[in-house]
Design a protein around this motif. Structure first.
Motif, PDB file in Angstrom:
ATOM      1  N   ARG A 502      -4.948  20.553  13.629  1.00 61.40           N
ATOM      2  CA  ARG A 502      -3.974  19.235  13.220  1.00 61.40           C
ATOM      3  C   ARG A 502      -3.505  18.468  14.530  1.00 61.40           C
ATOM      4  O   ARG A 502      -2.868  19.033  15.318  1.00 61.40           O
ATOM      5  N   HIS A 503      -3.986  17.374  14.730  1.00 63.86           N
ATOM      6  CA  HIS A 503      -3.654  16.471  15.943  1.00 63.86           C
ATOM      7  C   HIS A 503      -2.268  15.800  15.487  1.00 63.86           C
ATOM      8  O   HIS A 503      -2.228  14.912  14.671  1.00 63.86           O
ATOM      9  N   ALA A 504      -1.512  16.033  16.117  1.00 67.68           N
ATOM     10  CA  ALA A 504      -0.060  15.445  15.839  1.00 67.68           C
ATOM     11  C   ALA A 504      -0.215  13.831  16.219  1.00 67.68           C
ATOM     12  O   ALA A 504       0.236  13.090  14.996  1.00 67.68           O
ATOM     13  N   SER A 505      -0.962  13.321  17.028  1.00 69.16           N
ATOM     14  CA  SER A 505      -1.237  11.893  17.137  1.00 69.16           C
ATOM     15  C   SER A 505      -2.004  11.305  15.861  1.00 69.16           C
ATOM     16  O   SER A 505      -1.931  10.058  15.730  1.00 69.16           O
ATOM     17  N   GLN A 506      -2.696  12.088  15.282  1.00 72.33           N
ATOM     18  CA  GLN A 506      -3.508  11.557  14.282  1.00 72.33           C
ATOM     19  C   GLN A 506      -2.714  11.301  12.882  1.00 72.33           C
ATOM     20  O   GLN A 506      -2.981  10.601  11.946  1.00 72.33           O
ATOM     21  N   LEU A 507      -1.733  12.056  12.797  1.00 76.43           N
ATOM     22  CA  LEU A 507      -1.106  12.309  11.463  1.00 76.43           C
ATOM     23  C   LEU A 507      -0.305  11.040  10.900  1.00 76.43           C
ATOM     24  O   LEU A 507      -0.456  10.918   9.632  1.00 76.43           O
ATOM     25  N   GLN A 508       0.392  10.376  11.673  1.00 75.56           N
ATOM     26  CA  GLN A 508       0.960   9.190  11.260  1.00 75.56           C
ATOM     27  C   GLN A 508       0.003   8.125  10.731  1.00 75.56           C
ATOM     28  O   GLN A 508       0.112   7.444   9.664  1.00 75.56           O
ATOM     29  N   GLN A 509      -1.197   8.014  11.472  1.00 75.53           N
ATOM     30  CA  GLN A 509      -2.300   7.157  10.951  1.00 75.53           C
ATOM     31  C   GLN A 509      -2.836   7.558   9.442  1.00 75.53           C
ATOM     32  O   GLN A 509      -2.864   6.656   8.474  1.00 75.53           O
ATOM     33  N   ALA A 510      -3.016   8.832   9.296  1.00 79.50           N
ATOM     34  CA  ALA A 510      -3.217   9.539   8.009  1.00 79.50           C
ATOM     35  C   ALA A 510      -2.288   9.196   6.953  1.00 79.50           C
ATOM     36  O   ALA A 510      -2.715   8.875   5.986  1.00 79.50           O
ATOM     37  N   VAL A 511      -1.122   9.219   7.210  1.00 83.06           N
ATOM     38  CA  VAL A 511      -0.068   8.917   6.472  1.00 83.06           C
ATOM     39  C   VAL A 511      -0.023   7.708   5.899  1.00 83.06           C
ATOM     40  O   VAL A 511       0.139   7.342   4.721  1.00 83.06           O
ATOM     41  N   ASP A 512      -0.024   6.756   6.857  1.00 80.75           N
ATOM     42  CA  ASP A 512       0.165   5.167   6.652  1.00 80.75           C
ATOM     43  C   ASP A 512      -1.113   4.926   5.625  1.00 80.75           C
ATOM     44  O   ASP A 512      -0.928   4.251   4.529  1.00 80.75           O
ATOM     45  N   GLU A 513      -2.411   5.263   6.008  1.00 78.19           N
ATOM     46  CA  GLU A 513      -3.508   4.967   5.186  1.00 78.19           C
ATOM     47  C   GLU A 513      -3.185   5.519   3.567  1.00 78.19           C
ATOM     48  O   GLU A 513      -3.545   4.940   2.484  1.00 78.19           O
ATOM     49  N   SER A 514      -2.852   6.755   3.635  1.00 75.36           N
ATOM     50  CA  SER A 514      -2.689   7.365   2.237  1.00 75.36           C
ATOM     51  C   SER A 514      -1.485   6.562   1.583  1.00 75.36           C
ATOM     52  O   SER A 514      -1.556   6.434   0.328  1.00 75.36           O
ATOM     53  N   CYS A 515      -0.343   6.187   2.148  1.00 76.60           N
ATOM     54  CA  CYS A 515       0.592   5.270   1.453  1.00 76.60           C
ATOM     55  C   CYS A 515       0.357   4.079   1.069  1.00 76.60           C
ATOM     56  O   CYS A 515       0.267   3.666  -0.097  1.00 76.60           O
ATOM     57  N   GLU A 516      -0.614   3.575   1.764  1.00 82.07           N
ATOM     58  CA  GLU A 516      -1.530   2.044   1.443  1.00 82.07           C
ATOM     59  C   GLU A 516      -2.017   2.412   0.195  1.00 82.07           C
ATOM     60  O   GLU A 516      -2.156   1.511  -0.589  1.00 82.07           O
ATOM     61  N   LEU A 517      -2.927   3.342   0.322  1.00 81.16           N
ATOM     62  CA  LEU A 517      -3.810   3.695  -0.939  1.00 81.16           C
ATOM     63  C   LEU A 517      -3.016   3.901  -2.076  1.00 81.16           C
ATOM     64  O   LEU A 517      -3.489   3.189  -3.224  1.00 81.16           O
ATOM     65  N   LEU A 518      -1.927   4.817  -2.071  1.00 78.27           N
ATOM     66  CA  LEU A 518      -1.252   4.981  -3.198  1.00 78.27           C
ATOM     67  C   LEU A 518      -0.457   3.727  -3.756  1.00 78.27           C
ATOM     68  O   LEU A 518      -0.548   3.246  -4.855  1.00 78.27           O
ATOM     69  N   GLN A 519       0.143   2.738  -2.901  1.00 77.37           N
ATOM     70  CA  GLN A 519       0.737   1.674  -3.392  1.00 77.37           C
ATOM     71  C   GLN A 519      -0.207   0.780  -4.067  1.00 77.37           C
ATOM     72  O   GLN A 519      -0.084   0.057  -5.025  1.00 77.37           O
ATOM     73  N   SER A 520      -1.527   0.778  -3.445  1.00 81.84           N
ATOM     74  CA  SER A 520      -2.320  -0.270  -3.920  1.00 81.84           C
ATOM     75  C   SER A 520      -2.712  -0.021  -5.221  1.00 81.84           C
ATOM     76  O   SER A 520      -2.829  -0.752  -6.174  1.00 81.84           O
ATOM     77  N   ILE A 521      -2.675   1.455  -5.423  1.00 79.83           N
ATOM     78  CA  ILE A 521      -3.316   1.946  -6.844  1.00 79.83           C
ATOM     79  C   ILE A 521      -2.396   1.749  -7.727  1.00 79.83           C
ATOM     80  O   ILE A 521      -2.524   1.463  -8.966  1.00 79.83           O
ATOM     81  N   LEU A 522      -1.017   2.241  -7.338  1.00 80.54           N
ATOM     82  CA  LEU A 522       0.048   1.796  -8.190  1.00 80.54           C
ATOM     83  C   LEU A 522       0.252   0.493  -8.837  1.00 80.54           C
ATOM     84  O   LEU A 522       0.421   0.140  -9.990  1.00 80.54           O
TER      85      LEU A 522
END
Ligand SMILES: Cc1cc2nc3c(=O)[nH]c(=O)nc-3n(C[C@H](O)[C@H](O)[C@H](O)COP(=O)(O)OP(=O)(O)OC[C@H]3O[C@@H](n4cnc5c(N)ncnc54)[C@H](O)[C@@H]3O)c2cc1C
Length: 647
Positions: A502-522
């Motif tokens: 788990r790379h601390a530096s990659q996690l924020q981007q992964a979260v942002d992408e996940s958040c965008e995906l969920l909001q778009s789906i909802l």
């Protein structure tokens, strides 16, 4: 009139089936099991070299006690002591129930249940019936469920939980919406809901959960149920064509570990020798992987988990495929020069064959047969492997009676209940699922006598109709997201960002992408597909967002590397000079062993987290007559039962 039932059980793995039985035994007979399918669970489709069940030691002069077993559960940290004590204390009953159902756990001539040591187990508490312990448990329980006439509806997938607000700010579960066997939305009302939907196996690209099992924590997360310890998953080496752990004898037979070009046949190399040229050291580590199966942060760089890391590197950085080859010996293998532990084990097991396949057959013929029944002949082909997600120690947060901590009348049980912390003894997942069924049934049976019953009213029916309409409107949206593409994205993100590295530096981007995906789906819905797939994607997107954000939050808090993952940072320890510069392991901050991470989605589906201090293993002072009175009076079900000290 909308359907209603006293207790709804969602899921029919080992945990759901047992909960149904325990309820029925206690006179709660208005039950319904709703499930994707009796053949869909992880429990009925999985196993390992010697699939383990964990319980109190019951053999010879093994000194064991609930408090001692609870201590084994909590050593790794981040587990509440009261839950550990319950899982230990109720384990003999849960085990005896399985024995009575006909699960053939081995006993000796004197009726003693012989045990062995499993991982994170200081005693010999583990037992097994072979590769298919959980499958046989399920088969026996399904037979009993049928003989008792407990209704089961298959091909039904719960997509939403119905809840109502309570005055204390919490919510109460009162039913569920599901996609039924005719691909239609249907609602059912219930006084209590046992939620036994298993772990989040389908969220990972590299997964050893059976492909037909998807996991269903999402509907609970979408209504704000608290979860705990979500980042604490377990990963290990597994075959990919047929998903199976290559633990135990698969490693102890000392196969050749090779990598190839992407085509799976060109440029075959025994790549581990580049990293560990001392063959005795390398093959001793390989042997150890047999019983040190899960990837363990504490066993890297010194220790057997280095092999998982090197295999992972070969696949992700070098983009090569990795196989176990049982046909010929690894280069330079000299069994006589191996570490004493390995040499003696092989000799005592009569595993003296010339090739890995012969040794595997000598140690465990069923292990060879298992692959043959899946169309994989280890005598003629190599076995492709990957470091895969196997189990989530975290899940929904529930108390010592398996009641959700913030959604009343919801009882998470089995792998979806996150009772375990950083490490857990092998076999404790199956035990927890069984123990939970006893606790839930006892609590519900007690509450039927002791509490005024929550009536199912037209208000609940109204709420169900509103939810059905809301979901229908969402399904009618044109959608911008394709379900297959989005699921592939989710799985890749989960495996790449919350796997063993788990790379601390990659996690924020992964979260942002996940958040965008969920909001778009909802907001926009999902591009056509079956309604089951569309609604499944909605819950999978919500689940992966919360999981990834929990990993990010934990990384930022400075928890470091622990359990089955390494948290990487530039300031960390170098693991090997030839590994990528960014692969530097941060040390574990042991302060967090006494904390449990609690996570949930708020009303805007945004992740929230907080730390909670671990409750210690209770040490109540006992006095039989007083405890007996408390039991008779039902005080054991009280919030502070067992915590009041006797003076
Ligand atoms: C390869 C492997 C080896 C393992 N080895 C061991 C071991 O040796 N010892 C050990 O203790 N544990 C082991 N485990 C873990 C253990 O098998 C699981 O934790 C356990 O079987 C989970 O049981 P469960 O009843 O909670 O969930 P499951 O068995 O996964 O059942 C979940 C059920 O819920 C249904 N479901 C899911 N979502 C929905 C929904 N939305 N609506 C309706 N139904 C739904 C599914 O169809 C299924 O019926 C292993 C796991 C794997 C993958």
């Amino acid at each position: 009139m909308m359907k209603q039932v006293d207790v709804l059980i969602v899921g029919s793995g080992a945990a759901g089936l047992n909960a149904a039985l325990q309820l029925h035994y206690r006179g709660i007979t208005d039950l319904l099991v709703l499930t994707d399918g009796l053949e869909h669970s992880t429990s009925i489709n999985t196993g390992s070299d010697k699939q383990t069940y964990y319980k109190l030691a019951l053999c010879g002069d093994a000194l064991d006690a609930p408090a001692a077993m609870a201590a084994s559960y909590t050593t790794g940290g981040a587990m509440h002591g009261d839950l550990a004590l319950v899982e230990a204390a109720v384990s003999p009953r849960a085990f005896a129930h399985l024995v009575e159902l006909g699960v053939p756990f081995p006993q000796d001539a004197f009726g003693q249940y012989v045990g062995y040591k499993t991982d994170h187990d200081p005693r010999q508490r583990a037992t097994s019936i072979g590769p298919y312990t959980s499958r046989v448990m399920c088969e026996r329980m399904v037979a009993r469920v049928r003989s008792l006439g407990i209704p089961v509806r298959e091909k039904c997938t719960v997509v939403e939980l119905l809840t109502e607000p309570l005055v204390d700010g919490k919510r109460s579960a009162c039913g569920a919406v599901f996609v039924n066997e005719h691909q239609q939305l249907e609602a059912i009302l219930a006084r209590d809901i046992v939620f036994a939907v298993g772990g989040p196996g389908d969220l990972y690209r590299d997964s050893v959960y059976p492909p037909m099992h998807r996991g269903g924590i999402g509907p609970a997360l979408l209504v704000g149920a608290w979860a705990r310890s979500l980042p604490e998953s377990q990963f290990g080496l597994a075959s990919t064509a047929f998903r199976w752990n290559v633990s135990g004898s698969y490693m102890q037979a000392l196969p050749r570990v090779v990598s190839t070009a992407r085509d799976g046949c060109c440029d075959v190399r025994e790549f581990l020798l580049d990293w560990i040229p001392d063959t005795n050291e390398l093959y001793s580590l390989l042997f150890l992987k047999g019983y040190q199966w899960p990837f363990d942060a504490a066993r890297v760089p010194a220790g057997s988990s280095l092999l998982d890391l090197l295999i992972y590197h070969e696949q992700t950085v070098k983009q090569r495929r990795v196989f176990l080859d049982y046909r010929t010996n690894p280069n330079g293998l000299d069994v006589g020069s191996l570490a004493e532990e390995a040499r003696l084990y092989l000799e005592k097991s009569g595993a003296v064959g010339e090739t890995p396949l012969e040794r595997l057959r000598q140690m465990n013929p069923a292990a060879v047969e298992l692959y043959r029944t899946q169309g994989i002949d280890l005598a003629v082909e190599m076995l492709e492997v990957a470091v895969s997600a196997q189990h989530n120690n975290g899940g929904l947060a529930a108390d010592r009676w398996w009641r959700s901590e913030n959604i009343r009348h919801l009882y998470p049980v089995g792998e979806v209940n996150g009772s375990h912390g950083v490490k857990r003894p092998g076999g404790s997942a199956l035990n927890a699922g069984q123990v939970g069924g006893f606790r839930i049934a006892e609590y519900i049976a007690h509450s039927r006598y002791a509490e005024p019953q929550q009536p199912i009213t037209h208000i609940h029916q109204q709420a169900a109709w509103v939810m059905l309409t809301k979901l229908q409107s969402w399904l009618a949206l044109p959608g911008v997201t394709d379900a297959n593409t989005a699921m592939a994205e989710i799985r890749a993100r989960m495996s790449d960002c919350s796997g063993i590295l788990r790379h601390a530096s990659q996690l924020q981007q992964a979260v942002d992408e996940s958040c965008e995906l969920l909001q778009s789906i909802l907001q926009n819905g999902v591009v056509a597909g079956s309604i089951r797939e569309q609604l499944y994607l909605r819950q999978a997107a919500a689940t992966s967002l919360l999981y990834l954000d929990a990993v990010r939050f934990q990384a930022e808090a400075g928890v470091g590397s622990r359990g089955s993952y390494l948290m990487l940072a530039d300031s960390g320890e170098s693991l090997h000079p030839a590994l990528p510069l960014s692969w530097r392991k941060t040390a574990e901050n042991v302060h967090f062993r006494s904390q449990v991470l609690v996570s949930w989605l708020d009303e805007y589906q945004q992740p929230r987290h907080r730390w909670e201090a671990c409750r210690p293993v209770p040490q109540p002072e006992h006095w039989f007559e007083r405890d007996w009175a408390d039991f008779r009076d039902g005080k054991v079900f009280g919030e502070d039962a067992g915590t009041v000290s006797f003076s």
